[in-house]
Design a protein around this motif. Structure first.
Motif, short mmCIF file in Angstrom:
data_model
loop_
_atom_site.label_atom_id
_atom_site.label_comp_id
_atom_site.label_asym_id
_atom_site.label_seq_id
_atom_site.Cartn_x
_atom_site.Cartn_y
_atom_site.Cartn_z
N ARG A 37 0.83 -1.21 0.00
CA ARG A 37 0.00 0.00 0.00
C ARG A 37 0.87 1.26 0.00
N ALA A 38 1.87 1.27 0.88
CA ALA A 38 2.75 2.44 0.97
C ALA A 38 3.49 2.69 -0.34
N GLN A 39 4.04 1.63 -0.92
CA GLN A 39 4.79 1.77 -2.17
C GLN A 39 3.91 2.26 -3.30
N ALA A 40 2.72 1.68 -3.40
CA ALA A 40 1.80 2.04 -4.48
C ALA A 40 1.32 3.48 -4.32
N LEU A 41 1.00 3.86 -3.08
CA LEU A 41 0.52 5.22 -2.84
C LEU A 41 1.63 6.24 -3.09
N THR A 42 2.87 5.84 -2.85
CA THR A 42 4.01 6.71 -3.16
C THR A 42 4.08 6.98 -4.66
N ALA A 43 3.89 5.92 -5.45
CA ALA A 43 3.90 6.07 -6.91
C ALA A 43 2.79 7.02 -7.36
N VAL A 44 1.60 6.84 -6.77
CA VAL A 44 0.47 7.73 -7.11
C VAL A 44 0.82 9.16 -6.74
N GLY A 45 1.41 9.33 -5.55
CA GLY A 45 1.79 10.66 -5.07
C GLY A 45 2.86 11.31 -5.93
N GLN A 46 3.64 10.50 -6.60
CA GLN A 46 4.70 11.02 -7.47
C GLN A 46 4.20 11.28 -8.88
N GLY A 47 2.87 11.24 -9.06
CA GLY A 47 2.32 11.62 -10.35
C GLY A 47 2.01 10.48 -11.29
N ALA A 48 1.85 9.27 -10.73
CA ALA A 48 1.45 8.14 -11.56
C ALA A 48 0.15 7.54 -11.02
N PRO A 49 -0.99 8.20 -11.31
CA PRO A 49 -2.25 7.71 -10.76
C PRO A 49 -2.74 6.42 -11.41
N HIS A 50 -2.17 6.06 -12.57
CA HIS A 50 -2.54 4.80 -13.21
C HIS A 50 -1.51 3.75 -12.82
N LEU A 51 -1.97 2.75 -12.07
CA LEU A 51 -1.07 1.70 -11.62
C LEU A 51 -1.47 0.36 -12.21
N VAL A 52 -0.46 -0.39 -12.60
CA VAL A 52 -0.66 -1.78 -13.00
C VAL A 52 0.14 -2.63 -12.02
N LEU A 53 -0.54 -3.52 -11.31
CA LEU A 53 0.16 -4.42 -10.38
C LEU A 53 0.48 -5.71 -11.12
N ASP A 54 1.77 -5.99 -11.22
CA ASP A 54 2.22 -7.24 -11.85
C ASP A 54 2.28 -8.30 -10.75
N MET A 55 1.33 -9.24 -10.78
CA MET A 55 1.18 -10.21 -9.70
C MET A 55 1.82 -11.56 -10.02
N ALA A 56 2.58 -11.64 -11.10
CA ALA A 56 3.12 -12.94 -11.55
C ALA A 56 3.93 -13.64 -10.46
N GLN A 57 4.62 -12.87 -9.62
CA GLN A 57 5.50 -13.45 -8.60
C GLN A 57 4.85 -13.51 -7.22
N VAL A 58 3.52 -13.36 -7.18
CA VAL A 58 2.84 -13.40 -5.88
C VAL A 58 2.41 -14.82 -5.57
N ASP A 59 2.77 -15.28 -4.38
CA ASP A 59 2.46 -16.66 -4.00
C ASP A 59 1.11 -16.77 -3.32
N PHE A 60 0.75 -15.74 -2.57
CA PHE A 60 -0.42 -15.85 -1.71
C PHE A 60 -0.99 -14.47 -1.44
N VAL A 61 -2.31 -14.36 -1.43
CA VAL A 61 -2.97 -13.11 -1.05
C VAL A 61 -4.06 -13.48 -0.04
N ASP A 62 -4.05 -12.82 1.12
CA ASP A 62 -5.12 -13.10 2.08
C ASP A 62 -6.14 -11.96 2.03
N SER A 63 -7.08 -11.99 2.97
CA SER A 63 -8.15 -10.99 2.94
C SER A 63 -7.60 -9.57 3.11
N THR A 64 -6.52 -9.44 3.88
CA THR A 64 -5.90 -8.13 4.04
C THR A 64 -5.34 -7.64 2.71
N GLY A 65 -4.74 -8.56 1.98
CA GLY A 65 -4.20 -8.22 0.67
C GLY A 65 -5.30 -7.80 -0.28
N LEU A 66 -6.42 -8.51 -0.25
CA LEU A 66 -7.54 -8.17 -1.12
C LEU A 66 -8.11 -6.80 -0.76
#
Length: 131
Positions: A37-66
């Motif tokens: 969240r912090a990293q993504a919001l930093t990118a938005v704050g730096q002028g990139a409001p369009h984000l693409v999350l590359d999830m190819a290397q993600v092993d697991f997402v729990d409810s907090t992640g969702l």
């Protein structure tokens, strides 16, 4: 007390004037979701409001992640941007679909697809949908 799964790496690559790809590696869970969240919001704050999350290397997402994805979606929209997720592993697709998040969040097979859809969307409406 070291938990190997408590590590999450994010690499942010600016691909356009207002677009960044966030490559996420590891588990997105209670411990690591704040990092994403912090990293993504930093990118938005730096002028990139369009984000693409590359999830190819993600092993697991729990409810907090969702819920973090939902938070980021709202944050990008408020900044006049959008959030897309790309390269979601098959084992995660079902979970994202089951929770209904896939109806809110565009899912793309590849980052390139997500960026192409984003570019097409930008060209189509210019300003984005008004609330």
């Amino acid at each position: 007390m070291s938990h190997v799964s408590d590590t999450l790496d994010t690499t942010i690559r600016h691909t356009g004037e207002r677009t960044a790809v966030v490559v996420v590696t590891g588990d997105v869970d209670l411990h690591t979701a704040p990092v994403l969240r912090a990293q993504a919001l930093t990118a938005v704050g730096q002028g990139a409001p369009h984000l693409v999350l590359d999830m190819a290397q993600v092993d697991f997402v729990d409810s907090t992640g969702l819920s973090t994805l939902i938070v980021l979606m709202h944050a990008t929209q408020e900044a006049g941007g959008s959030l897309r997720i790309a390269s979601v592993p098959d084992r995660l697709v079902r979970m994202v679909t089951m929770t209904g998040i896939s109806q809110l969040l565009p899912m793309h097979d590849t980052v390139a697809d997500a960026l192409a859809a984003l570019a097409a969307g930008d060209a189509a409406d210019g300003t984005g949908p008004s609330r």
